[in-house]
Design a protein around this motif. Structure first.
Motif, PDB file in Angstrom:
ATOM      1  N   VAL A   1      41.587  44.339  37.555  1.00  0.00           N
ATOM      2  CA  VAL A   1      40.253  43.914  37.981  1.00  0.00           C
ATOM      3  C   VAL A   1      39.748  44.777  39.133  1.00  0.00           C
ATOM      4  O   VAL A   1      40.512  45.243  39.967  1.00  0.00           O
ATOM      5  N   THR A   2      38.439  44.967  39.150  1.00  0.00           N
ATOM      6  CA  THR A   2      37.784  45.692  40.242  1.00  0.00           C
ATOM      7  C   THR A   2      36.328  45.240  40.319  1.00  0.00           C
ATOM      8  O   THR A   2      35.831  44.551  39.428  1.00  0.00           O
ATOM      9  N   GLY A   3      35.650  45.634  41.384  1.00  0.00           N
ATOM     10  CA  GLY A   3      34.239  45.308  41.553  1.00  0.00           C
ATOM     11  C   GLY A   3      33.389  46.570  41.451  1.00  0.00           C
ATOM     12  O   GLY A   3      33.811  47.647  41.882  1.00  0.00           O
ATOM     13  N   ALA A   4      32.199  46.431  40.890  1.00  0.00           N
ATOM     14  CA  ALA A   4      31.314  47.581  40.726  1.00  0.00           C
ATOM     15  C   ALA A   4      30.349  47.741  41.886  1.00  0.00           C
ATOM     16  O   ALA A   4      29.814  48.832  42.095  1.00  0.00           O
ATOM     17  N   ASP A   5      30.122  46.673  42.666  1.00  0.00           N
ATOM     18  CA  ASP A   5      29.103  46.736  43.711  1.00  0.00           C
ATOM     19  C   ASP A   5      29.567  46.072  45.003  1.00  0.00           C
ATOM     20  O   ASP A   5      29.652  46.707  46.036  1.00  0.00           O
ATOM     21  N   VAL A   6      29.887  44.787  44.937  1.00  0.00           N
ATOM     22  CA  VAL A   6      30.385  44.049  46.099  1.00  0.00           C
ATOM     23  C   VAL A   6      31.719  43.406  45.705  1.00  0.00           C
ATOM     24  O   VAL A   6      32.166  43.526  44.566  1.00  0.00           O
ATOM     25  N   ILE A   7      32.353  42.724  46.646  1.00  0.00           N
ATOM     26  CA  ILE A   7      33.620  42.061  46.348  1.00  0.00           C
ATOM     27  C   ILE A   7      33.358  40.789  45.537  1.00  0.00           C
ATOM     28  O   ILE A   7      32.567  39.941  45.924  1.00  0.00           O
ATOM     29  N   HIS A   8      34.021  40.694  44.402  1.00  0.00           N
ATOM     30  CA  HIS A   8      34.028  39.495  43.582  1.00  0.00           C
ATOM     31  C   HIS A   8      35.463  38.969  43.552  1.00  0.00           C
ATOM     32  O   HIS A   8      36.360  39.551  44.162  1.00  0.00           O
ATOM     33  N   ALA A   9      35.698  37.885  42.839  1.00  0.00           N
ATOM     34  CA  ALA A   9      37.059  37.372  42.672  1.00  0.00           C
ATOM     35  C   ALA A   9      37.212  36.817  41.264  1.00  0.00           C
ATOM     36  O   ALA A   9      36.369  36.051  40.797  1.00  0.00           O
TER      37      ALA A   9
ATOM     38  N   GLN B   1      27.067  42.252  39.978  1.00  0.00           N
ATOM     39  CA  GLN B   1      26.106  41.223  40.374  1.00  0.00           C
ATOM     40  C   GLN B   1      25.128  41.010  39.213  1.00  0.00           C
ATOM     41  O   GLN B   1      24.241  41.841  38.998  1.00  0.00           O
ATOM     42  N   TRP B   2      25.153  39.903  38.486  1.00  0.00           N
ATOM     43  CA  TRP B   2      26.132  38.849  38.494  1.00  0.00           C
ATOM     44  C   TRP B   2      26.554  38.626  37.060  1.00  0.00           C
ATOM     45  O   TRP B   2      26.099  37.702  36.381  1.00  0.00           O
ATOM     46  N   TRP B   3      27.427  39.503  36.583  1.00  0.00           N
ATOM     47  CA  TRP B   3      27.921  39.431  35.220  1.00  0.00           C
ATOM     48  C   TRP B   3      29.285  40.129  35.150  1.00  0.00           C
ATOM     49  O   TRP B   3      29.714  40.769  36.098  1.00  0.00           O
ATOM     50  N   TRP B   4      29.956  39.948  34.010  1.00  0.00           N
ATOM     51  CA  TRP B   4      31.314  40.456  33.827  1.00  0.00           C
ATOM     52  C   TRP B   4      31.350  41.525  32.741  1.00  0.00           C
ATOM     53  O   TRP B   4      30.802  41.345  31.653  1.00  0.00           O
ATOM     54  N   GLU B   5      32.001  42.611  33.023  1.00  0.00           N
ATOM     55  CA  GLU B   5      32.283  43.640  32.029  1.00  0.00           C
ATOM     56  C   GLU B   5      33.764  43.550  31.670  1.00  0.00           C
ATOM     57  O   GLU B   5      34.621  43.541  32.542  1.00  0.00           O
ATOM     58  N   VAL B   6      34.042  43.445  30.386  1.00  0.00           N
ATOM     59  CA  VAL B   6      35.421  43.262  29.917  1.00  0.00           C
ATOM     60  C   VAL B   6      35.766  44.387  28.948  1.00  0.00           C
ATOM     61  O   VAL B   6      35.036  44.626  27.975  1.00  0.00           O
ATOM     62  N   ARG B   7      36.892  45.055  29.217  1.00  0.00           N
ATOM     63  CA  ARG B   7      37.311  46.196  28.413  1.00  0.00           C
ATOM     64  C   ARG B   7      38.741  46.002  27.898  1.00  0.00           C
ATOM     65  O   ARG B   7      39.591  45.470  28.602  1.00  0.00           O
ATOM     66  N   TYR B   8      38.959  46.483  26.686  1.00  0.00           N
ATOM     67  CA  TYR B   8      40.283  46.462  26.058  1.00  0.00           C
ATOM     68  C   TYR B   8      40.675  47.908  25.764  1.00  0.00           C
ATOM     69  O   TYR B   8      40.495  48.398  24.643  1.00  0.00           O
ATOM     70  N   PRO B   9      41.218  48.622  26.748  1.00  0.00           N
ATOM     71  CA  PRO B   9      41.451  50.063  26.584  1.00  0.00           C
ATOM     72  C   PRO B   9      42.581  50.400  25.620  1.00  0.00           C
ATOM     73  O   PRO B   9      42.610  51.514  25.070  1.00  0.00           O
ATOM     74  N   ASP B  10      43.511  49.471  25.403  1.00  0.00           N
ATOM     75  CA  ASP B  10      44.663  49.765  24.554  1.00  0.00           C
ATOM     76  C   ASP B  10      44.512  49.214  23.148  1.00  0.00           C
ATOM     77  O   ASP B  10      45.489  49.180  22.383  1.00  0.00           O
TER      78      ASP B  10
ATOM     79  N   HIS C   1      25.766  33.879  42.871  1.00  0.00           N
ATOM     80  CA  HIS C   1      27.225  33.743  42.770  1.00  0.00           C
ATOM     81  C   HIS C   1      27.620  32.562  41.882  1.00  0.00           C
ATOM     82  O   HIS C   1      28.519  32.666  41.037  1.00  0.00           O
ATOM     83  N   THR C   2      26.950  31.426  42.045  1.00  0.00           N
ATOM     84  CA  THR C   2      27.286  30.237  41.265  1.00  0.00           C
ATOM     85  C   THR C   2      27.081  30.465  39.779  1.00  0.00           C
ATOM     86  O   THR C   2      27.812  29.912  38.948  1.00  0.00           O
ATOM     87  N   ASN C   3      26.116  31.284  39.424  1.00  0.00           N
ATOM     88  CA  ASN C   3      25.794  31.547  38.022  1.00  0.00           C
ATOM     89  C   ASN C   3      26.493  32.803  37.509  1.00  0.00           C
ATOM     90  O   ASN C   3      25.946  33.533  36.692  1.00  0.00           O
TER      91      ASN C   3
ATOM     92  N   CYS D   1      33.524  33.404  39.245  1.00  0.00           N
ATOM     93  CA  CYS D   1      33.697  34.273  40.408  1.00  0.00           C
ATOM     94  C   CYS D   1      34.001  33.377  41.602  1.00  0.00           C
ATOM     95  O   CYS D   1      33.277  32.416  41.873  1.00  0.00           O
ATOM     96  N   ALA D   2      35.084  33.682  42.308  1.00  0.00           N
ATOM     97  CA  ALA D   2      35.540  32.819  43.400  1.00  0.00           C
ATOM     98  C   ALA D   2      35.317  33.440  44.772  1.00  0.00           C
ATOM     99  O   ALA D   2      35.889  32.991  45.761  1.00  0.00           O
ATOM    100  N   GLU D   3      34.476  34.455  44.846  1.00  0.00           N
ATOM    101  CA  GLU D   3      34.146  35.095  46.127  1.00  0.00           C
ATOM    102  C   GLU D   3      32.626  35.205  46.197  1.00  0.00           C
ATOM    103  O   GLU D   3      32.006  35.765  45.286  1.00  0.00           O
TER     104      GLU D   3
END
Length: 319
Positions: free
Chosen positions: A148-156, A115-124, A198-200, A190-192
């Motif tokens: 993909v997973t959520g850290a706090d609530v359900i996102h999409a 809420q309300w940002w994206w964390e992006v990882r490149y593990p390989d 959420h909009t931002n 985010c579509a959930e």
């Protein structure tokens, strides 16, 4: 093409095979539903049309009513569902992370919704894991498995021009395979519904040739260089921001977005404010007005000059 059918978030302007199949499925459903609407409307008008009364026995009326119930209430819906599944199931299956031919391996990218940002990882990534926030780079012309997973609530997670959406559920990892056919920038959202902002919660997605993608990763793996020109600003960051934010070579905070390459991003606040000179300082002073409810505390105890200096330093953080 109609204006509403194009754009960086239009499912009707696909840029990948998965999105193209979804678009064709949508057009087919639209055409079939339109046909059903026309037929039902015509029958409805016919039923209200005046005509000469006919003499029918009670048995004939029951037989005709039974035919309508069986045909319109059972056969037509049943056939519609079978046809939809016949086309829809294969489309969904091709988005699954199934084994690739010839032992190929899909690129793996991990996306975590907050809420309300994206964390992006490149593990390989060769040379070590790469972490960034609110931007996603991917190779063009190659399958990519998004974990993909959520850290706090359900996102999409949803990149409309590349394919379908998938839920990001805390404590569970879902996987969707997408591929970009052309290089370019794509909007993601985010579509959930996930709260007041959420909009931002937008994500900048860019597909690029493999060589450019590898170079982008390598730039973020190189040891950071911090000059002494902004020492006071770095000290301010370490004292007030380091417990939540990571900057390579300076801090290891994990609660907020990774800021190691923030100066190279196109926006702040997950799409809320365009990145330009002075934008970070403005965000630091007004972030609760720009994005109410975000978890970064206000900085009323710091004067505007200190925040501007901090923002100016952060804008230099570009590989």
């Amino acid at each position: 093409m109609l204006a509403g059918c194009s754009g960086d978030r239009s499912i009707l302007d696909p840029a990948g095979q998965a999105a193209r199949e979804v678009a064709w499925l949508w057009w087919g459903m639209l055409a079939f539903s339109t046909l059903v609407l026309v037929v039902i409307t015509a029958l409805w008008l016919y039923a209200f049309r005046g005509g000469r009364p006919t003499e029918r026995s009670s048995r004939d009326e029951k037989r005709i009513a039974r035919r309508w119930i069986i045909g319109g209430g059972l056969l037509l819906p049943g056939l519609s569902i079978v046809v939809l599944l016949a086309f829809g199931v294969p489309v969904g299956q091709r988005m699954l992370p199934l084994p690739l031919p010839d032992g190929q391996q899909a690129e793996r990218i991990e996306v975590i919704g907050h809420q309300w940002w994206w964390e992006v990882r490149y593990p390989d990534a060769e040379g070590g894991e790469v972490v960034t926030s609110n931007q996603l780079m991917m190779p063009v012309g190659e399958p990519v498995d998004f974990h993909v997973t959520g850290a706090d609530v359900i996102h999409a997670f949803w990149i409309p021009r590349l394919g379908g959406k998938i839920d990001m559920i805390p404590g569970r990892t879902n996987v969707i395979r997408l591929e970009a056919d052309v290089a370019g920038v794509f909007g993601a959202q985010c579509a959930e519904f996930c709260g007041a902002q959420h909009t931002n919660m937008q994500l900048h997605v860019e597909a690029m040739p493999r060589d450019d993608f590898d170079a982008w990763l390598a730039e973020r793996q190189a040891p950071p260089e911090h000059s002494d020109d902004h020492q006071a600003a770095r000290d301010t960051f370490v004292e007030h921001c380091a417990s939540c934010h990571r900057v390579a070579g300076v801090s290891d905070g994990q609660q907020g977005p990774d800021l190691s390459d923030i100066g190279d991003r196109v926006s702040l606040g997950a799409g809320r404010l365009a990145m330009e000179e002075g934008a970070i300082g403005y965000w630091l002073r007004h972030h609760q007005q720009l994005k109410p409810g975000n978890r970064m505390p206000s900085h009323d105890h710091l004067d505007a000059e200190t925040l501007d200096d901090l923002g100016a330093w952060l804008e230099t953080l570009s590989p």
